[in-house]
Structure formats: C-alpha cells, structure tokens
Design a protein around this motif. Structure first.
Motif, PDB file in Angstrom:
ATOM      1  N   GLU A 272      -0.581   2.036   3.077  1.00  7.46           N
ATOM      2  CA  GLU A 272      -0.142   2.733   4.283  1.00  7.46           C
ATOM      3  C   GLU A 272      -1.341   3.249   5.068  1.00  7.46           C
ATOM      4  O   GLU A 272      -1.412   3.146   6.279  1.00  7.46           O
ATOM      5  CB  GLU A 272       0.734   3.921   3.872  1.00  7.46           C
ATOM      6  N   HIS A 273      -2.292   3.796   4.309  1.00  8.04           N
ATOM      7  CA  HIS A 273      -3.499   4.331   4.908  1.00  8.04           C
ATOM      8  C   HIS A 273      -4.239   3.236   5.686  1.00  8.04           C
ATOM      9  O   HIS A 273      -4.674   3.436   6.805  1.00  8.04           O
ATOM     10  CB  HIS A 273      -4.382   4.907   3.812  1.00  8.04           C
ATOM     11  N   SER A 274      -4.343   2.048   5.054  1.00  9.72           N
ATOM     12  CA  SER A 274      -5.079   0.967   5.719  1.00  9.72           C
ATOM     13  C   SER A 274      -4.306   0.461   6.935  1.00  9.72           C
ATOM     14  O   SER A 274      -4.893   0.063   7.935  1.00  9.72           O
ATOM     15  CB  SER A 274      -5.356  -0.176   4.739  1.00  9.72           C
ATOM     16  N   LEU A 275      -2.961   0.517   6.872  1.00  6.88           N
ATOM     17  CA  LEU A 275      -2.160   0.133   8.046  1.00  6.88           C
ATOM     18  C   LEU A 275      -2.446   1.071   9.208  1.00  6.88           C
ATOM     19  O   LEU A 275      -2.612   0.652  10.345  1.00  6.88           O
ATOM     20  CB  LEU A 275      -0.664   0.206   7.721  1.00  6.88           C
ATOM     21  N   ASN A 276      -2.508   2.377   8.900  1.00  3.35           N
ATOM     22  CA  ASN A 276      -2.740   3.349   9.957  1.00  3.35           C
ATOM     23  C   ASN A 276      -4.140   3.257  10.528  1.00  3.35           C
ATOM     24  O   ASN A 276      -4.355   3.517  11.696  1.00  3.35           O
ATOM     25  CB  ASN A 276      -2.488   4.770   9.438  1.00  3.35           C
ATOM     26  N   LYS A 277      -5.083   2.859   9.631  1.00  5.23           N
ATOM     27  CA  LYS A 277      -6.447   2.733  10.113  1.00  5.23           C
ATOM     28  C   LYS A 277      -6.566   1.574  11.104  1.00  5.23           C
ATOM     29  O   LYS A 277      -7.309   1.643  12.054  1.00  5.23           O
ATOM     30  CB  LYS A 277      -7.398   2.538   8.930  1.00  5.23           C
TER      31      LYS A 277
END
Lengths: 250, 283
Positions: free
Chosen positions: B275-280
């Motif tokens: 999720e974190h990498s998606l938001n990044k």
C-alpha cells in the motif's frame, strides 16, 4: 446568402431536453457552418453546457434533431461512436487521464479508434504538443503540470483525433488568472487555422477576436444571436443586458 | 507600515530552526512501551496461573514432531505443517476464484442489463444474509453430490462464493469512486465501452481496490478454518486430530492460533508495504 462553399456542419432543430419534469433545454435551433466560430454565453444554469454536450451525446436529447456533418445524432451506440470521432471536446476540468503520461493520453484515441500505428500516433501527438507549446513535458503525468498546461494538453488530445468540430465547455473557468492567456492563445491560433468551434465561455476578449456569432442563452432557451461587437456593445434583450451588466459590473 | 516594500528572502536561504532533543516526546514513548509490557505481563501471568490451578500438565517438549520429524537424515513434515500447506492451497485457490466472481458480480451490478443486476443483487443478498456454516453444508451435502465434487472443492467453492460477495462490493466501490469526468474524457475521444474500462477506469480503481482486496484474502485464511467441519484436512482439522491423539488441547490450540496469527500478520505487513509503495507512486 446562398454560398456553395458554405456547408452546415452542425444543424440543431427544435431540440428539447428534460431532467425529469425540469425543462433543461427548450426548442433550440442553431446552425454552425464549416469554419464558423460560435461563442455561447449566458448565466449559470442556462443550459449552455448541456446544449454542447448533446452534440456529442454526453447527454441525450429527447426531442428534435441534431445533425453533425450530415449524420443524425441518435442514442444508438454505433452512431455515437461515429459522431465522437468527428467531434473533439475540451472540458472545464480537463479530464486528462492521470495514470498515463501526457504522450499516452494523446495516442490512446488515435490508436484505438482510428487504427493508427503507435509510431504514427506518437508523431502526430508530438506535432500537436509542439503546437500547444508543451512538447518537453510529453513524458510527465498530468498532475505534474499546471492547470493551463493540462488544458493545452487536453486541446492537443482532442486535435489528435483530427476532429471536424471542436467543442469547448468553459475551458478557462477552472484556471488561475495567469494561466488563462496561454490557453486562449492556443484557441485563437486554432480558430485562425479555420477550425469549426463552439465555445462556451465568458472571455469577452476571445469572443470579440474570433467569434463569428455570439449565442446568448437563458433558462434553457436561445435568447439572442448577434455578432460579438453588436452583442457586447448593444445587446437587444433585457436578459442579455442584465447579464452583461453583471459580468462587467465590478 | 503603509507603502512599505520588502524584497523576498530566497527560499534556499531560509533555514528551519533546530528545536533540539524533545524530552517530552521521548518520555511519552517510554511510557507507552512500559504500558504495553505491563499489559502483556499481566495477561501472561493470568493464563499461567489459571493453567496452574487446573493442574494442567504442560508438555511443550512433545510438540516438535507436530511440525517435523527427522528420520535417517530425511525431514518428514508433521501434521501442523501439512495442515498449513493445505490451508494455504485452499485459501489461495478460493481467493483467485473469489476475485473473479467479484469482478463478474460487480460489472453485472453496474451494467444496464436488468438480468445481470438482479442476478448479482440476489447473489449478494443471499450470501451475506445467511450463515457461512449453513452455506458450507449446502455446498457439501446438496451441491457436491449433484455436481459430483469432492469435499476439498466443495470447501473451496463455498469460501470463494462467500468472499466473492465481499470482493464484488469492494470492486464496485472502487469503480464508482473514479471521477465522472474520466468517463466523459474517455467518451469524448470516442473509446468503446470495453476500452474505456480497460484503459481508463479499471487502472484508476486498482489502487482503491487492491488494499481492501488483500485484506479480504487475509480474512479468507481465517474463514477457511470452518471447512474442518466437513473434514477437509487443513490446519484446524490437523489440530483437532492431534488433540484426539494426544489430549494436549492447550498446547495444540495455542500452536494452531499462533500459526494462523503469524501467517496473517506476515501478510498484513506485506500488504501495508505494498500500500505504501502504491501511495508513493501517486503524485
């Protein structure tokens, strides 16, 4: 008046539209000839956007006929697809695809709808990006661009479909003041090249410069049609006078 | 002040003041950690005392063969490991089918087709308003004999249809959350309905759909325990069998719960990293 070189591109006859019981458009009659530039203005809620959205059937009309380039606009999907290939549209909120690069935004339509190869579509896209002065940004994503740049990309995206008619739905209303000029310049260039245009806008300078006619609408009806100098200088109807005084009042 | 003109300080020359070590914030962190340690210590003590007072004889030294045995230098996996593998296989297959069902049901619900809308609505309401256990019995005792499927696949299909109804709502939510202007933009350049969803709408709804969908897969692993009632040989069944053999109920249930917990927590961590990498990636 009968000139063989003048060909009507859009003919709207007796068009009506309702939202439930609410009459959004009433008995709209309008002809736009090839190469003509028409500016549509009027107070908010007057049906300007709804009228031009009926031309490419983003909204369906319920009565009357719309002819685009000799084809009658009907709710049939195949017919709509044919119309949309010929009619470009620019929105107030740009509606670029944020998950694709600028270049991908531009080549999608020609590749999927006109069967253009990727290489040709890219050449075409770069050509139009150069014309709207943002070729350097081709690899970026829409949210990385300013509003004015995004709107110019949106214009280029429509042009890539080689439309016969361009519809502009308040293209500068969502822009910061310093961004408006760049977009209007592109629209003026386009007009000078002979594109047929219907623009919903309140930019009077633009209207004076390029419009052949100004169409004034109120409460879903066309109230007044005149040349830009006459309309802005000496509006005939009370409602147009009121509208212009409010527009210029401060 | 009137009429005063200042020159702007260039941004690069404006430095942020260093506020130094924040003792108060550090104190709060220590207090939170201390609190957590205290709570777990009390809980652990209560469980230990409870078992003590029941005269339960803990036999942790006997649990290693539940995981694996080494015979002649060869590792033989024990019932818990084999059960876990079966649970993961069951949940994995059911998860894939659930997502497919979810997409079909979501698009049927969003379509203009009256039949499609009715079928998907009936499916959703029927699944969400009956107990999972009853659905499992229906699949195993009614549908399985009719269609000639075995207990493993009866369990897989039951879980897939159950989770599929939740997946459908997640996917529908993601698709309807895409801005209306995107549909109009796609329409205005003349894309067909299929192209519109394929290139414009679905790619933009994936970042909204994927995190809750992976959460759904985690709960699928937990829900899969229920197929032990039709004796599919997964982790919970393995636990039940071990208790029947050894009477070590406390140890086995702690182990089974611990295995589920470590699998789901690992997945949760992976999901939040994802999720974190998606938001990044989002600008």
């Amino acid at each position: 008046m009968l000139d063989a070189s003048v060909r009507p591109l859009v003919e709207i006859t007796g068009m009506c539209k309702w939202y439930g019981q609410f009459s959004a458009l009433h008995d709209i009659n309008m002809t736009v000839n090839e190469g003509e530039k028409v500016v549509v203005c009027g107070p908010s809620g007057s049906g300007k956007s709804t009228m031009i959205r009926c031309i490419n059937q983003l909204e369906a009309h319920q009565k009357g006929t719309i002819m685009v380039d000799g084809i009658e606009v009907t709710p049939d999907m195949r017919n709509i697809a044919e119309i949309r290939r010929e009619v470009g549209m620019v929105f107030q909120s740009f509606n670029l695809f944020p998950h694709m690069t600028i270049l991908d935004n531009l080549i999608l339509g020609p590749m999927r709808n006109r069967g253009v190869s990727k290489k040709d579509a890219t050449d075409l896209a770069m050509h139009y990006l150069e014309r709207v002065h943002i070729a350097q940004q081709a690899g970026k994503y829409p949210p990385q661009l300013s509003g004015g740049q995004q709107q110019r990309v949106a214009i280029a995206r429509s042009l890539c479909m080689k439309p016969k008619l361009m519809l502009f739905d308040e293209p500068t209303s969502a822009l910061d003041p310093e961004m408006i000029a760049g977009v209007l310049d592109v629209m003026i260039e386009l007009a000078e090249e002979g594109m047929t245009m219907i623009c919903v806008t309140h930019e009077m300078g633009f209207a004076r410069k390029v419009a052949d006619r100004v169409v004034f609408m109120d409460e879903g009806e066309i109230i007044e049609v005149a040349g830009p100098e006459e309309f802005f200088g000496n509006p005939q109807s009370d409602r147009a006078q009121l509208f212009l005084s409010q527009l210029l009042g401060h | 002040m009137h009429g005063r003109v200042t020159t702007a300080t260039p941004r690069a020359n404006r430095t942020r003041e260093d506020t130094g070590f924040d003792a108060a914030a550090f104190g709060r962190t220590i207090w939170q950690v201390g609190q957590a340690v205290l709570v777990f210590a009390v809980l652990g003590f209560l469980i230990w005392r409870g078992a003590q007072s029941m005269d339960y004889s803990w036999q942790w030294y006997r649990v290693e063969p539940f995981f694996f045995r080494e015979i002649d230098g060869e590792i033989i996996w024990g019932p818990l490991v084999r059960g876990l593998m079966e649970t993961l296989r069951l949940a994995g297959i059911a998860g894939v089918i659930a997502i497919l069902i979810g997409f079909v049901a979501a698009f049927a619900r969003l379509s203009d087709s009256i039949a499609g809308r009715i079928v998907s609505k009936v499916y959703l309401e029927a699944i969400r308003n009956t107990p999972l256990l009853v659905q499992l019995f229906l699949f195993y005792f009614v549908l399985a004999p009719i269609f000639g499927i075995d207990r493993f696949w009866a369990g897989v299909l039951c879980l897939a249809f159950f989770e599929g109804s939740f997946a459908a709502e997640i996917i529908r939510g993601g698709i309807t959350a895409v801005d209306k202007g995107q549909y109009e933009g796609a329409d205005a350049i003349g894309l067909t309905a299929v192209d519109k969803y394929r290139f414009i709408i679905v790619p933009q709804s994936l970042p909204l759909i994927l995190p809750p969908l992976t959460g759904l897969l985690i709960s699928l692993i937990k829900h899969s325990a229920i197929v032990s009632v039709i004796a599919v040989s997964e982790l919970t069944t393995a636990g039940l069998n071990l208790i029947a053999d050894t009477f070590m109920a406390f140890e086995v249930w702690f182990l089974v719960a611990g295995i589920y917990l470590s699998v789901t927590i690992t997945l949760s961590i992976l999901v939040s990293m994802f999720e974190h990498s998606l938001n990044k990636g989002k600008r």
